[in-house]
Design a protein around this motif. Structure first.
Motif, PDB file in Angstrom:
ATOM      1  N   ASP A  59     -75.766 -74.188 -49.216  1.00  0.00           N
ATOM      2  CA  ASP A  59     -74.706 -73.375 -48.788  1.00  0.00           C
ATOM      3  C   ASP A  59     -75.316 -72.485 -47.738  1.00  0.00           C
ATOM      4  O   ASP A  59     -74.442 -72.457 -46.733  1.00  0.00           O
ATOM      5  N   LEU A  60     -76.488 -71.952 -47.584  1.00  0.00           N
ATOM      6  CA  LEU A  60     -76.991 -71.194 -46.640  1.00  0.00           C
ATOM      7  C   LEU A  60     -77.214 -71.744 -45.241  1.00  0.00           C
ATOM      8  O   LEU A  60     -76.724 -71.578 -44.157  1.00  0.00           O
ATOM      9  N   ARG A  61     -77.536 -73.299 -45.358  1.00  0.00           N
ATOM     10  CA  ARG A  61     -77.652 -74.235 -44.296  1.00  0.00           C
ATOM     11  C   ARG A  61     -76.130 -74.279 -43.698  1.00  0.00           C
ATOM     12  O   ARG A  61     -76.031 -74.446 -42.440  1.00  0.00           O
ATOM     13  N   ALA A  62     -75.404 -74.408 -44.478  1.00  0.00           N
ATOM     14  CA  ALA A  62     -73.813 -74.809 -44.139  1.00  0.00           C
ATOM     15  C   ALA A  62     -73.431 -73.686 -43.434  1.00  0.00           C
ATOM     16  O   ALA A  62     -72.502 -73.540 -42.256  1.00  0.00           O
ATOM     17  N   LEU A  63     -74.011 -72.248 -43.623  1.00  0.00           N
ATOM     18  CA  LEU A  63     -73.542 -71.089 -42.892  1.00  0.00           C
ATOM     19  C   LEU A  63     -74.628 -70.972 -41.658  1.00  0.00           C
ATOM     20  O   LEU A  63     -74.185 -70.149 -40.682  1.00  0.00           O
ATOM     21  N   GLY A  64     -75.457 -71.768 -41.294  1.00  0.00           N
ATOM     22  CA  GLY A  64     -76.402 -71.633 -40.084  1.00  0.00           C
ATOM     23  C   GLY A  64     -77.471 -70.745 -40.417  1.00  0.00           C
ATOM     24  O   GLY A  64     -77.982 -70.020 -39.735  1.00  0.00           O
ATOM     25  N   LEU A  65     -77.676 -70.600 -41.675  1.00  0.00           N
ATOM     26  CA  LEU A  65     -78.786 -69.529 -42.204  1.00  0.00           C
ATOM     27  C   LEU A  65     -79.809 -70.362 -43.004  1.00  0.00           C
ATOM     28  O   LEU A  65     -79.957 -70.052 -44.132  1.00  0.00           O
ATOM     29  N   PRO A  66     -80.668 -71.423 -42.239  1.00  0.00           N
ATOM     30  CA  PRO A  66     -81.574 -71.906 -43.252  1.00  0.00           C
ATOM     31  C   PRO A  66     -82.486 -70.849 -43.909  1.00  0.00           C
ATOM     32  O   PRO A  66     -83.141 -70.224 -43.188  1.00  0.00           O
ATOM     33  N   PRO A  67     -82.863 -71.088 -44.976  1.00  0.00           N
ATOM     34  CA  PRO A  67     -83.907 -70.357 -45.840  1.00  0.00           C
ATOM     35  C   PRO A  67     -85.236 -70.798 -45.116  1.00  0.00           C
ATOM     36  O   PRO A  67     -85.542 -71.607 -44.587  1.00  0.00           O
ATOM     37  N   PRO A  68     -86.036 -69.813 -45.412  1.00  0.00           N
ATOM     38  CA  PRO A  68     -87.577 -70.188 -44.805  1.00  0.00           C
ATOM     39  C   PRO A  68     -88.281 -71.432 -45.222  1.00  0.00           C
ATOM     40  O   PRO A  68     -87.811 -71.920 -46.300  1.00  0.00           O
ATOM     41  N   ALA A  69     -89.116 -71.977 -44.723  1.00  0.00           N
ATOM     42  CA  ALA A  69     -89.611 -73.236 -45.170  1.00  0.00           C
ATOM     43  C   ALA A  69     -90.382 -72.992 -46.517  1.00  0.00           C
ATOM     44  O   ALA A  69     -90.653 -74.268 -47.145  1.00  0.00           O
ATOM     45  N   ARG A  70     -90.964 -71.928 -46.458  1.00  0.00           N
ATOM     46  CA  ARG A  70     -91.675 -71.837 -47.854  1.00  0.00           C
ATOM     47  C   ARG A  70     -91.395 -70.475 -48.487  1.00  0.00           C
ATOM     48  O   ARG A  70     -91.416 -69.384 -47.812  1.00  0.00           O
ATOM     49  N   VAL A  71     -90.809 -70.255 -49.741  1.00  0.00           N
ATOM     50  CA  VAL A  71     -90.449 -69.127 -50.099  1.00  0.00           C
ATOM     51  C   VAL A  71     -91.100 -69.063 -51.818  1.00  0.00           C
ATOM     52  O   VAL A  71     -91.297 -70.191 -52.336  1.00  0.00           O
ATOM     53  N   ARG A  72     -91.521 -67.775 -51.990  1.00  0.00           N
ATOM     54  CA  ARG A  72     -92.088 -67.718 -53.490  1.00  0.00           C
ATOM     55  C   ARG A  72     -91.211 -66.668 -54.257  1.00  0.00           C
ATOM     56  O   ARG A  72     -90.885 -65.780 -53.864  1.00  0.00           O
ATOM     57  N   LEU A  73     -91.052 -66.981 -55.348  1.00  0.00           N
ATOM     58  CA  LEU A  73     -90.355 -66.267 -56.398  1.00  0.00           C
ATOM     59  C   LEU A  73     -91.598 -65.973 -57.568  1.00  0.00           C
ATOM     60  O   LEU A  73     -91.987 -66.677 -58.279  1.00  0.00           O
ATOM     61  N   GLU A  74     -91.659 -64.575 -57.759  1.00  0.00           N
ATOM     62  CA  GLU A  74     -92.486 -64.099 -58.640  1.00  0.00           C
ATOM     63  C   GLU A  74     -91.792 -63.259 -59.661  1.00  0.00           C
ATOM     64  O   GLU A  74     -91.224 -62.163 -59.513  1.00  0.00           O
ATOM     65  N   ALA A  75     -91.726 -63.710 -60.925  1.00  0.00           N
ATOM     66  CA  ALA A  75     -91.155 -63.244 -62.077  1.00  0.00           C
ATOM     67  C   ALA A  75     -92.256 -62.294 -62.658  1.00  0.00           C
ATOM     68  O   ALA A  75     -93.109 -62.824 -63.048  1.00  0.00           O
ATOM     69  N   ALA A  76     -91.639 -60.962 -62.965  1.00  0.00           N
ATOM     70  CA  ALA A  76     -92.613 -59.869 -63.550  1.00  0.00           C
ATOM     71  C   ALA A  76     -92.689 -60.365 -65.116  1.00  0.00           C
ATOM     72  O   ALA A  76     -92.037 -61.023 -65.711  1.00  0.00           O
ATOM     73  N   GLY A  77     -93.752 -59.715 -65.799  1.00  0.00           N
ATOM     74  CA  GLY A  77     -93.832 -59.955 -67.176  1.00  0.00           C
ATOM     75  C   GLY A  77     -92.946 -59.280 -67.976  1.00  0.00           C
ATOM     76  O   GLY A  77     -92.560 -59.373 -69.162  1.00  0.00           O
ATOM     77  N   ASN A  78     -92.575 -57.808 -67.692  1.00  0.00           N
ATOM     78  CA  ASN A  78     -91.794 -57.174 -68.190  1.00  0.00           C
ATOM     79  C   ASN A  78     -90.998 -56.072 -67.238  1.00  0.00           C
ATOM     80  O   ASN A  78     -91.530 -56.195 -65.942  1.00  0.00           O
ATOM     81  N   ALA A  79     -90.152 -55.201 -67.640  1.00  0.00           N
ATOM     82  CA  ALA A  79     -89.491 -54.333 -66.846  1.00  0.00           C
ATOM     83  C   ALA A  79     -90.533 -53.413 -66.119  1.00  0.00           C
ATOM     84  O   ALA A  79     -90.386 -52.949 -64.599  1.00  0.00           O
ATOM     85  N   ALA A  80     -91.609 -52.971 -66.721  1.00  0.00           N
ATOM     86  CA  ALA A  80     -92.388 -52.179 -66.086  1.00  0.00           C
ATOM     87  C   ALA A  80     -93.242 -52.791 -65.181  1.00  0.00           C
ATOM     88  O   ALA A  80     -93.814 -52.218 -64.255  1.00  0.00           O
ATOM     89  N   ASP A  81     -93.749 -53.913 -65.250  1.00  0.00           N
ATOM     90  CA  ASP A  81     -94.545 -54.686 -64.480  1.00  0.00           C
ATOM     91  C   ASP A  81     -93.804 -54.896 -63.177  1.00  0.00           C
ATOM     92  O   ASP A  81     -94.136 -54.965 -61.911  1.00  0.00           O
ATOM     93  N   PHE A  82     -92.290 -55.324 -63.378  1.00  0.00           N
ATOM     94  CA  PHE A  82     -91.475 -55.191 -62.234  1.00  0.00           C
ATOM     95  C   PHE A  82     -91.571 -53.995 -61.437  1.00  0.00           C
ATOM     96  O   PHE A  82     -91.779 -54.117 -60.019  1.00  0.00           O
ATOM     97  N   ALA A  83     -91.297 -52.945 -62.001  1.00  0.00           N
ATOM     98  CA  ALA A  83     -91.279 -51.596 -61.297  1.00  0.00           C
ATOM     99  C   ALA A  83     -92.699 -51.294 -60.603  1.00  0.00           C
ATOM    100  O   ALA A  83     -92.543 -50.819 -59.506  1.00  0.00           O
ATOM    101  N   ALA A  84     -93.743 -51.689 -61.140  1.00  0.00           N
ATOM    102  CA  ALA A  84     -94.868 -51.585 -60.529  1.00  0.00           C
ATOM    103  C   ALA A  84     -95.283 -52.340 -59.330  1.00  0.00           C
ATOM    104  O   ALA A  84     -95.721 -51.834 -58.470  1.00  0.00           O
ATOM    105  N   ARG A  85     -94.773 -53.701 -59.263  1.00  0.00           N
ATOM    106  CA  ARG A  85     -94.829 -54.494 -58.261  1.00  0.00           C
ATOM    107  C   ARG A  85     -93.902 -54.103 -57.289  1.00  0.00           C
ATOM    108  O   ARG A  85     -94.200 -54.595 -55.900  1.00  0.00           O
ATOM    109  N   THR A  86     -92.805 -53.735 -57.504  1.00  0.00           N
ATOM    110  CA  THR A  86     -91.884 -53.548 -56.548  1.00  0.00           C
ATOM    111  C   THR A  86     -91.458 -52.159 -55.946  1.00  0.00           C
ATOM    112  O   THR A  86     -91.045 -51.922 -54.875  1.00  0.00           O
TER     113      THR A  86
END
Length: 204
Positions: A59-86
């Protein structure tokens, strides 16, 4: 038109999910998307992530917004880990900087019914222009993900707020005020899309 996801291919992807030595994490590759996660229970949610990502990228490509060639999704281990990472409060589902998406634990997002929309929302952020203001970026991301459809149709209290104030409110740590700011940004962005179309809104 949506296409059925190739589940046999998914099985192959999952078979390549390997622990990362010394990091207490696992990693899976799906096309341009790499997903890493610390809790092995998150593995069962990779299929949902991949489907949501593929649809968002299409859908992004259809809008003329292709996502980057490489994307990384990092899921935290818990809420505290998420807060510390971000540096974000624990009530935030995810945070994206450039081509790196950091999320709460996938299992936690799934339990709250937020996993597909979170992936779609953050996919928009990986593809958006860095020049658009914060309120428009968040409003368009929530419009793109469909999150705004579940917003209550009540006053946000920010209808007369200038854009710079709305930008500031989107950094608020108070959950209720932050929710109101997201809702107001979504109302404004959706109105812009209706008036100018997606491409017009993106050039605003």
């Amino acid at each position: 038109m949506s296409r059925p996801f190739p589940w046999r291919m998914l099985a192959a992807f999952l078979s390549l999910t390997l622990p990362i030595p010394g990091a207490q994490a696992y990693e899976a590759q799906h096309g341009a998307l790499t997903v890493s996660y610390a809790d092995p229970r998150d593995r069962q949610h990779l299929g949902v992530v991949f489907v949501a990502w593929d649809r968002a990228a299409r859908d992004l490509r259809a809008l003329g917004l292709p996502p980057p060639a490489r994307v990384r999704l990092e899921a935290a281990g818990n809420a505290a880990d998420f807060a510390a990472r971000t540096g974000e409060p624990v009530n935030i589902a995810a945070s994206t900087r450039g081509a790196v998406i950091r999320t709460q634990r996938l299992s936690a997002l799934s339990a709250r019914g937020l996993l597909p929309t979170t992936v779609r929302h953050e996919a928009f952020h990986t593809a958006q222009s860095a020049r658009i203001p914060r309120w428009l970026a968040e409003g368009l991301a929530r419009t793109f993900s469909g999150e705004g459809q579940a917003d209550p149709r009540t006053s946000t209290g920010l209808e007369s707020a200038r854009a710079n104030r709305l930008d500031a409110e989107l950094l608020n740590r108070d959950a209720a005020q932050l929710s109101a700011a997201y809702r107001e940004a979504t109302v404004r962005a959706a109105r812009l899309v209706r008036a100018r179309g997606w491409k017009g809104a993106l050039r605003w």
